[in-house]
Scaffold this motif. Structure first.
Motif, PDB file in Angstrom:
ATOM      1  N   ASP A 153       0.869  -1.173   0.000  1.00  0.00           N
ATOM      2  CA  ASP A 153       0.000   0.000   0.000  1.00  0.00           C
ATOM      3  C   ASP A 153       0.907   1.223   0.000  1.00  0.00           C
ATOM      4  O   ASP A 153       2.128   1.091  -0.145  1.00  0.00           O
ATOM      5  CB  ASP A 153      -0.992   0.001   1.177  1.00  0.00           C
ATOM      6  CG  ASP A 153      -0.306  -0.054   2.542  1.00  0.00           C
ATOM      7  OD1 ASP A 153       0.735   0.611   2.713  1.00  0.00           O
ATOM      8  OD2 ASP A 153      -0.802  -0.754   3.437  1.00  0.00           O
ATOM      9  N   ASP A 154       0.331   2.415   0.152  1.00  0.00           N
ATOM     10  CA  ASP A 154       1.155   3.622   0.017  1.00  0.00           C
ATOM     11  C   ASP A 154       1.929   3.970   1.279  1.00  0.00           C
ATOM     12  O   ASP A 154       2.516   5.050   1.368  1.00  0.00           O
ATOM     13  CB  ASP A 154       0.307   4.816  -0.434  1.00  0.00           C
ATOM     14  CG  ASP A 154      -0.828   5.127   0.524  1.00  0.00           C
ATOM     15  OD1 ASP A 154      -0.906   4.469   1.577  1.00  0.00           O
ATOM     16  OD2 ASP A 154      -1.636   6.024   0.215  1.00  0.00           O
ATOM     17  N   GLU A 155       1.983   3.040   2.249  1.00  0.00           N
ATOM     18  CA  GLU A 155       2.779   3.268   3.450  1.00  0.00           C
ATOM     19  C   GLU A 155       3.597   2.047   3.866  1.00  0.00           C
ATOM     20  O   GLU A 155       4.308   2.109   4.864  1.00  0.00           O
ATOM     21  CB  GLU A 155       1.869   3.676   4.622  1.00  0.00           C
ATOM     22  CG  GLU A 155       1.162   5.008   4.427  1.00  0.00           C
ATOM     23  CD  GLU A 155       0.259   5.357   5.587  1.00  0.00           C
ATOM     24  OE1 GLU A 155       0.047   4.473   6.457  1.00  0.00           O
ATOM     25  OE2 GLU A 155      -0.229   6.496   5.651  1.00  0.00           O
ATOM     26  N   THR A 156       3.499   0.953   3.118  1.00  0.00           N
ATOM     27  CA  THR A 156       4.114  -0.300   3.561  1.00  0.00           C
ATOM     28  C   THR A 156       4.899  -0.967   2.441  1.00  0.00           C
ATOM     29  O   THR A 156       4.410  -1.088   1.314  1.00  0.00           O
ATOM     30  CB  THR A 156       3.045  -1.287   4.073  1.00  0.00           C
ATOM     31  OG1 THR A 156       2.196  -0.625   5.009  1.00  0.00           O
ATOM     32  CG2 THR A 156       3.696  -2.490   4.742  1.00  0.00           C
ATOM     33  N   VAL A 157       6.117  -1.397   2.781  1.00  0.00           N
ATOM     34  CA  VAL A 157       6.948  -2.195   1.876  1.00  0.00           C
ATOM     35  C   VAL A 157       6.975  -3.628   2.388  1.00  0.00           C
ATOM     36  O   VAL A 157       7.208  -3.865   3.578  1.00  0.00           O
ATOM     37  CB  VAL A 157       8.392  -1.653   1.808  1.00  0.00           C
ATOM     38  CG1 VAL A 157       9.260  -2.541   0.920  1.00  0.00           C
ATOM     39  CG2 VAL A 157       8.403  -0.224   1.290  1.00  0.00           C
ATOM     40  N   LEU A 158       6.732  -4.576   1.498  1.00  0.00           N
ATOM     41  CA  LEU A 158       6.828  -5.998   1.826  1.00  0.00           C
ATOM     42  C   LEU A 158       8.055  -6.567   1.132  1.00  0.00           C
ATOM     43  O   LEU A 158       8.232  -6.389  -0.071  1.00  0.00           O
ATOM     44  CB  LEU A 158       5.579  -6.748   1.370  1.00  0.00           C
ATOM     45  CG  LEU A 158       5.638  -8.280   1.467  1.00  0.00           C
ATOM     46  CD1 LEU A 158       5.682  -8.724   2.930  1.00  0.00           C
ATOM     47  CD2 LEU A 158       4.464  -8.922   0.749  1.00  0.00           C
ATOM     48  N   VAL A 159       8.905  -7.247   1.903  1.00  0.00           N
ATOM     49  CA  VAL A 159      10.101  -7.881   1.347  1.00  0.00           C
ATOM     50  C   VAL A 159      10.044  -9.368   1.648  1.00  0.00           C
ATOM     51  O   VAL A 159       9.881  -9.775   2.805  1.00  0.00           O
ATOM     52  CB  VAL A 159      11.391  -7.275   1.942  1.00  0.00           C
ATOM     53  CG1 VAL A 159      12.619  -7.947   1.330  1.00  0.00           C
ATOM     54  CG2 VAL A 159      11.438  -5.774   1.704  1.00  0.00           C
TER      55      VAL A 159
END
Length: 485
Positions: free
Chosen positions: A111-117
């Motif tokens: 989303d526009d606030e979260t990075v998933l790695v």
């Protein structure tokens, strides 16, 4: 036979639905109408909930930004670049299976606030890690979108706050593209055919001069300096030789009696519009150190710091009432206090010949200069696995970035001593990093598994930067009154 259709699914006969539901076939028409009404109501409810969610998210973001202002926290945005051709370059000593795995994308904006790695190692179960930032940009989001979140800081600049925007990330992660935009390889001129591709630096300057144009004429002027930090040395990229040719001159960074960082003899050029500014930046870029790396052929191997100093002329009469008054005020103000070392001699000789005028002295007493500063920083990228001559410059880059992390750590832990002088980079940026500016860090990362280690390091840096509380940023006084007699 009447049927009901669902997207991406096979058509279902209405009679079959009625049979399963125990509804007489003669009532199927009513059932169909009822079903459609229910579906419409659900769609309306979903739309309302979505709109309400977006409104609440905007409110939450506004409150969060207010909290950041009060705490003096560092804003951190993260941009995930798209996959590029050099991501798929084959390594000579890498197996095909490992090469295939390295081409996978593992970093996503969920989303526009979260990075998933997605982290995975041979023989271990994959682990998903998430990182929260003030704003996260996916690989498909444009330069326009990125700058839209940066633009409000420029209003703060003219309201009396210092501002610093800094791009951080590994080599090839998109820092220079984000800050400058695409450049022609031979002369480093900005590609102007498509302005939508311009980066933060040219856009910020255009917006700054647009805002200045709305102010009283002559009440602002802008001075520019361009420096690079290469191998822990500061070079003035606007300095000229006796023939007027621009070439980099080594400068030193000192700490003033007030505890501020300063670069003596640094060249400042006054610019009247964005075009003049970009002309100077292009001159500086032509001198910036660039060497080919394993990632791409024109990698920036130095930290670039572009500084715009905005001088505001403040008077108790709110800048007078006419254009002529503004020009007189500006001229008098320059005679009393100059912004550039080059102007000092002229100022002394001019003011000495006019100091006997009581009207001029009285007008000068009503004026005050307020300086705010916009620093735009394109940090050199961290890199590993280099040998030969590149090893030394890479070592300096990594050490300076490590020093920056140490400074942020010391501020976060509220230590009595902050090691600004461990690196020329941190010494140069002391005022911005140390709490005298609204600071935005733009993390740039690659989505590829190939650069997972470097991306995780950048995300970790951003996470630590968000935790820094520096106290509320101070505002310069833009409501100066005339001196009392």
């Amino acid at each position: 036979m009447t049927v009901l259709e669902e997207p991406n699914k096979a058509c279902v006969p209405l009679a079959e639905i009625c049979l399963i539901s125990g509804i007489p076939e003669e009532d199927s028409g009513d059932f169909r109408e009822l079903f459609q009404m229910k579906a419409f109501d659900l769609e309306q409810s979903l739309q309302e909930v979505t709109e309400r969610y977006e409104r609440e998210k905007q409110k939450r973001r506004a409150l969060h930004n207010s909290l950041i202002e009060l705490r003096g926290n560092i804003r951190v945005h993260c941009r995930i670049r798209p996959s590029l051709p050099f991501d798929h370059a084959a390594g000579h000593s890498v197996s095909q299976d490992r090469q295939r795995n390295s081409l996978e994308n593992v970093a996503y904006a969920i989303d526009d606030e979260t990075v998933l790695v997605k982290c995975s190692r041979p023989g271990h179960a994959p682990i998903n890690k998430t990182f929260q930032f003030e704003r996260v940009y996916s690989a498909t989001e444009s330069q326009d979108t990125v700058f839209a979140d940066v633009a409000p800081l420029l209003t703060s600049l003219l309201d009396g706050y210092n501002v610093c925007i800094m791009a951080y990330g590994q080599t090839g992660s998109g820092k220079t593209y984000t800050m400058l935009g695409p450049q022609l390889e031979e002369n480093f001129a900005f590609v102007s055919e498509d302005e939508s591709e311009l980066g933060i630096i040219p856009r910020a300057t255009q917006e700054l001069f647009r805002l200045i144009s709305e102010k009283p004429p002559g009440s602002y002027w802008v001075d520019v300096s361009v420096v690079e930090v290469y191998n822990n040395e500061v070079f003035d990229l606007l300095a000229k030789d006796s023939c007027g040719k621009v070439f980099g001159i080594k400068r030193d960074v000192v700490t003033t009696r007030e505890g501020k960082s300063d670069v003596p003899l640094l060249t400042y050029e006054t610019v009247a519009n964005a075009s003049e500014f970009l002309h100077l930046v292009i001159k500086g870029l032509q001198l910036r150190i660039r060497h080919p790396t394993l990632v791409h052929a024109h990698s920036s191997r130095s930290h670039l710091v572009v500084t715009l100093t905005i001088t505001t002329i403040v008077s108790g009469d709110n800048f007078g009432t006419s254009w002529e008054d503004e020009q007189i005020n500006q001229r008098l103000n320059k005679e009393v206090s100059c912004t550039c070392p080059q102007k000092t001699k002229e100022s002394k000789s001019t003011s000495s010949s006019r100091a006997s005028s009581p009207a001029q002295l009285e007008a000068a007493e009503k004026l005050k200069q307020v300086k705010t500063r916009l620093q735009l920083v394109d940090l050199a990228g961290s890199m590993s696995g280099v040998t030969g001559a590149a090893l030394r410059e890479t070592s300096f880059i990594n050490r300076s970035l490590s020093a920056l992390a140490d400074v942020l750590g010391a501020i976060a832990e509220q230590r009595s001593h902050v090691p600004y002088r461990n690196s020329k980079l941190t010494h140069l940026l002391q005022d911005s990093v140390g709490g005298d500016a609204k600071l935005l860090v733009m993390l740039c990362i690659s989505p590829s598994q190939k650069y997972l280690t470097e991306s995780m390091q950048s995300l970790g840096f951003g996470t630590r930067a968000r935790q820094v509380q520096r106290g509320q940023v101070r505002k310069r006084n833009l409501t100066a009154l005339s001196k009392t007699k």
